[in-house]
Scaffold this motif. Structure first.
Motif, PDB file in Angstrom:
ATOM      1  N   GLY A 141       0.780  -1.234   0.000  1.00 31.24           N
ATOM      2  CA  GLY A 141       0.000   0.000   0.000  1.00 31.24           C
ATOM      3  C   GLY A 141       0.812   1.285   0.000  1.00 31.24           C
ATOM      4  O   GLY A 141       0.244   2.372   0.084  1.00 31.24           O
ATOM      5  N   TRP A 142       2.135   1.182  -0.111  1.00 31.72           N
ATOM      6  CA  TRP A 142       2.962   2.386  -0.132  1.00 31.72           C
ATOM      7  C   TRP A 142       2.992   3.030  -1.511  1.00 31.72           C
ATOM      8  O   TRP A 142       3.352   4.199  -1.651  1.00 31.72           O
ATOM      9  N   LEU A 143       2.611   2.281  -2.535  1.00 32.79           N
ATOM     10  CA  LEU A 143       2.527   2.792  -3.904  1.00 32.79           C
ATOM     11  C   LEU A 143       1.243   2.293  -4.533  1.00 32.79           C
ATOM     12  O   LEU A 143       0.682   1.284  -4.108  1.00 32.79           O
ATOM     13  N   HIS A 144       0.817   2.994  -5.579  1.00 36.04           N
ATOM     14  CA  HIS A 144      -0.190   2.436  -6.468  1.00 36.04           C
ATOM     15  C   HIS A 144       0.118   2.901  -7.877  1.00 36.04           C
ATOM     16  O   HIS A 144       0.852   3.867  -8.080  1.00 36.04           O
ATOM     17  N   THR A 145      -0.410   2.169  -8.830  1.00 28.59           N
ATOM     18  CA  THR A 145      -0.159   2.514 -10.226  1.00 28.59           C
ATOM     19  C   THR A 145      -1.178   3.550 -10.668  1.00 28.59           C
ATOM     20  O   THR A 145      -2.337   3.516 -10.268  1.00 28.59           O
ATOM     21  N   ILE A 146      -0.710   4.470 -11.494  1.00 23.73           N
ATOM     22  CA  ILE A 146      -1.594   5.528 -12.007  1.00 23.73           C
ATOM     23  C   ILE A 146      -1.608   5.492 -13.530  1.00 23.73           C
ATOM     24  O   ILE A 146      -1.787   6.500 -14.176  1.00 23.73           O
ATOM     25  N   GLY A 147      -1.390   4.351 -14.060  1.00 22.05           N
ATOM     26  CA  GLY A 147      -1.334   4.189 -15.506  1.00 22.05           C
ATOM     27  C   GLY A 147      -0.244   3.202 -15.832  1.00 22.05           C
ATOM     28  O   GLY A 147       0.449   2.698 -14.957  1.00 22.05           O
ATOM     29  N   ARG A 148      -0.099   2.964 -17.070  1.00 19.13           N
ATOM     30  CA  ARG A 148       0.871   1.960 -17.513  1.00 19.13           C
ATOM     31  C   ARG A 148       2.299   2.367 -17.145  1.00 19.13           C
ATOM     32  O   ARG A 148       2.843   3.334 -17.669  1.00 19.13           O
ATOM     33  N   GLY A 149       2.877   1.633 -16.204  1.00 24.22           N
ATOM     34  CA  GLY A 149       4.267   1.875 -15.826  1.00 24.22           C
ATOM     35  C   GLY A 149       4.493   3.120 -14.989  1.00 24.22           C
ATOM     36  O   GLY A 149       5.631   3.527 -14.807  1.00 24.22           O
ATOM     37  N   ARG A 150       3.436   3.741 -14.499  1.00 28.61           N
ATOM     38  CA  ARG A 150       3.560   4.952 -13.679  1.00 28.61           C
ATOM     39  C   ARG A 150       3.118   4.643 -12.255  1.00 28.61           C
ATOM     40  O   ARG A 150       2.130   3.962 -12.047  1.00 28.61           O
ATOM     41  N   TYR A 151       3.846   5.194 -11.304  1.00 26.27           N
ATOM     42  CA  TYR A 151       3.578   4.929  -9.896  1.00 26.27           C
ATOM     43  C   TYR A 151       3.488   6.238  -9.128  1.00 26.27           C
ATOM     44  O   TYR A 151       4.068   7.244  -9.530  1.00 26.27           O
ATOM     45  N   GLU A 152       2.762   6.190  -8.008  1.00 26.17           N
ATOM     46  CA  GLU A 152       2.746   7.315  -7.086  1.00 26.17           C
ATOM     47  C   GLU A 152       2.483   6.793  -5.677  1.00 26.17           C
ATOM     48  O   GLU A 152       1.915   5.713  -5.494  1.00 26.17           O
ATOM     49  N   VAL A 153       2.919   7.564  -4.701  1.00 26.46           N
ATOM     50  CA  VAL A 153       2.590   7.275  -3.315  1.00 26.46           C
ATOM     51  C   VAL A 153       1.178   7.812  -3.114  1.00 26.46           C
ATOM     52  O   VAL A 153       0.923   8.984  -3.398  1.00 26.46           O
ATOM     53  N   PRO A 154       0.234   6.966  -2.664  1.00 30.57           N
ATOM     54  CA  PRO A 154      -1.129   7.479  -2.458  1.00 30.57           C
ATOM     55  C   PRO A 154      -1.111   8.680  -1.510  1.00 30.57           C
ATOM     56  O   PRO A 154      -0.340   8.711  -0.543  1.00 30.57           O
ATOM     57  N   GLY A 155      -1.958   9.648  -1.778  1.00 33.57           N
ATOM     58  CA  GLY A 155      -1.999  10.862  -0.961  1.00 33.57           C
ATOM     59  C   GLY A 155      -2.170  10.588   0.521  1.00 33.57           C
ATOM     60  O   GLY A 155      -1.600  11.277   1.364  1.00 33.57           O
ATOM     61  N   THR A 156      -2.946   9.556   0.852  1.00 32.92           N
ATOM     62  CA  THR A 156      -3.175   9.230   2.264  1.00 32.92           C
ATOM     63  C   THR A 156      -1.974   8.543   2.908  1.00 32.92           C
ATOM     64  O   THR A 156      -1.992   8.304   4.114  1.00 32.92           O
ATOM     65  N   ARG A 157      -0.937   8.260   2.120  1.00 33.66           N
ATOM     66  CA  ARG A 157       0.249   7.601   2.664  1.00 33.66           C
ATOM     67  C   ARG A 157       1.475   8.515   2.704  1.00 33.66           C
ATOM     68  O   ARG A 157       2.500   8.141   3.269  1.00 33.66           O
ATOM     69  N   VAL A 158       1.386   9.703   2.120  1.00 31.31           N
ATOM     70  CA  VAL A 158       2.542  10.598   2.075  1.00 31.31           C
ATOM     71  C   VAL A 158       2.973  11.013   3.482  1.00 31.31           C
ATOM     72  O   VAL A 158       4.122  10.811   3.874  1.00 31.31           O
ATOM     73  N   VAL A 159       2.072  11.601   4.249  1.00 33.09           N
ATOM     74  CA  VAL A 159       2.421  12.030   5.609  1.00 33.09           C
ATOM     75  C   VAL A 159       2.774  10.828   6.488  1.00 33.09           C
ATOM     76  O   VAL A 159       3.800  10.863   7.173  1.00 33.09           O
ATOM     77  N   PRO A 160       1.983   9.739   6.477  1.00 35.80           N
ATOM     78  CA  PRO A 160       2.385   8.580   7.287  1.00 35.80           C
ATOM     79  C   PRO A 160       3.781   8.056   6.930  1.00 35.80           C
ATOM     80  O   PRO A 160       4.549   7.677   7.821  1.00 35.80           O
ATOM     81  N   LEU A 161       4.127   8.037   5.654  1.00 35.13           N
ATOM     82  CA  LEU A 161       5.469   7.597   5.258  1.00 35.13           C
ATOM     83  C   LEU A 161       6.534   8.494   5.873  1.00 35.13           C
ATOM     84  O   LEU A 161       7.521   8.020   6.441  1.00 35.13           O
ATOM     85  N   LEU A 162       6.337   9.794   5.797  1.00 34.40           N
ATOM     86  CA  LEU A 162       7.309  10.725   6.369  1.00 34.40           C
ATOM     87  C   LEU A 162       7.362  10.625   7.887  1.00 34.40           C
ATOM     88  O   LEU A 162       8.417  10.798   8.498  1.00 34.40           O
ATOM     89  N   VAL A 163       6.220  10.325   8.522  1.00 36.74           N
ATOM     90  CA  VAL A 163       6.189  10.112   9.970  1.00 36.74           C
ATOM     91  C   VAL A 163       7.005   8.882  10.343  1.00 36.74           C
ATOM     92  O   VAL A 163       7.812   8.911  11.269  1.00 36.74           O
ATOM     93  N   VAL A 164       6.807   7.776   9.604  1.00 35.03           N
ATOM     94  CA  VAL A 164       7.564   6.551   9.873  1.00 35.03           C
ATOM     95  C   VAL A 164       9.060   6.804   9.718  1.00 35.03           C
ATOM     96  O   VAL A 164       9.868   6.376  10.544  1.00 35.03           O
ATOM     97  N   LEU A 165       9.438   7.513   8.665  1.00 36.49           N
ATOM     98  CA  LEU A 165      10.851   7.817   8.444  1.00 36.49           C
ATOM     99  C   LEU A 165      11.409   8.690   9.563  1.00 36.49           C
ATOM    100  O   LEU A 165      12.527   8.487  10.021  1.00 36.49           O
ATOM    101  N   THR A 166      10.622   9.648  10.015  1.00 31.85           N
ATOM    102  CA  THR A 166      11.046  10.515  11.117  1.00 31.85           C
ATOM    103  C   THR A 166      11.200   9.713  12.402  1.00 31.85           C
ATOM    104  O   THR A 166      12.181   9.862  13.125  1.00 31.85           O
ATOM    105  N   ALA A 167      10.240   8.833  12.674  1.00 30.61           N
ATOM    106  CA  ALA A 167      10.281   8.030  13.904  1.00 30.61           C
ATOM    107  C   ALA A 167      11.431   7.045  13.894  1.00 30.61           C
ATOM    108  O   ALA A 167      11.941   6.678  14.951  1.00 30.61           O
ATOM    109  N   ALA A 168      11.867   6.606  12.717  1.00 28.12           N
ATOM    110  CA  ALA A 168      12.927   5.606  12.618  1.00 28.12           C
ATOM    111  C   ALA A 168      14.327   6.199  12.752  1.00 28.12           C
ATOM    112  O   ALA A 168      15.297   5.457  12.889  1.00 28.12           O
ATOM    113  N   ARG A 169      14.422   7.507  12.750  1.00 27.37           N
ATOM    114  CA  ARG A 169      15.753   8.134  12.874  1.00 27.37           C
ATOM    115  C   ARG A 169      16.365   7.817  14.229  1.00 27.37           C
ATOM    116  O   ARG A 169      15.671   7.819  15.248  1.00 27.37           O
ATOM    117  N   PRO A 170      17.677   7.599  14.216  1.00 25.45           N
ATOM    118  CA  PRO A 170      18.352   7.307  15.509  1.00 25.45           C
ATOM    119  C   PRO A 170      18.406   8.519  16.422  1.00 25.45           C
ATOM    120  O   PRO A 170      18.339   9.620  16.031  1.00 25.45           O
TER     121      PRO A 170
END
Length: 168
Positions: A139-168
């Protein structure tokens, strides 16, 4: 890569660098305004929130000029009672350096598998598609056409939160 694409990529990178030069926000007395707001809402709600809650929120502008705003909260009791193994696939998908690089590049505007294949140290086309399938399946990506990908809008902030939380 054609000259027009190369110029567009350089402009995107320059804009990102210019944004990076901004000074950090100043910390004020209301540093914990989100936390205090969460506590106030829990107090108003009564018993269901007496054990606490977790809140994350964000307002993001990507190098592609796309904007996302998101907030999510969950009661601590519910979080501690859930089966955490259900999130293993999502974390596993993020547990590979190439997948993290692919996500960063996609957020930065490289949306096609062909664009991603041009990057150094990413691997073969087959390996790239393997990683893209893992990210899509979690669920971190979805296809938006043939061979095109994007991070779903509802996952952009959560992804950045996870990355922030994982920092040492």
């Amino acid at each position: 890569m054609e000259l027009e694409e190369r110029v567009a990529e350089l402009e995107r990178r320059m804009a990102a660098l210019e944004r990076a030069d901004r000074p950090a926000p100043e910390v004020t007395d209301d540093t914990f305004w989100a936390l205090e707001g969460l506590k106030a809402q829990l107090a108003e709600a009564g018993a269901p929130g007496e054990d606490g809650a977790v809140l994350f929120t964000g307002s993001v502008r990507l190098p592609t000029e796309e904007r996302y705003e998101w907030q999510f909260g969950a009661l601590t009791e519910r979080l501690l009672d859930e089966d955490w193994t259900e999130t293993a696939e999502s974390f596993a998908a993020l547990g590979h350096p190439v997948r993290l690089r692919l996500l960063r590049e996609i957020l930065g505007g490289r949306r096609t598998a062909a664009d991603l294949a041009e990057l150094a140290e990413i691997g073969t086309t087959g390996q790239i598609y393997h990683h893209l399938r893992q990210l899509t399946g979690a669920g971190w990506l979805h296809t938006i056409g043939r061979g095109r990908y994007e991070v779903p809008g509802t996952r952009v902030v959560p992804l950045l939160v996870v990355l922030t939380a994982a920092r040492p």
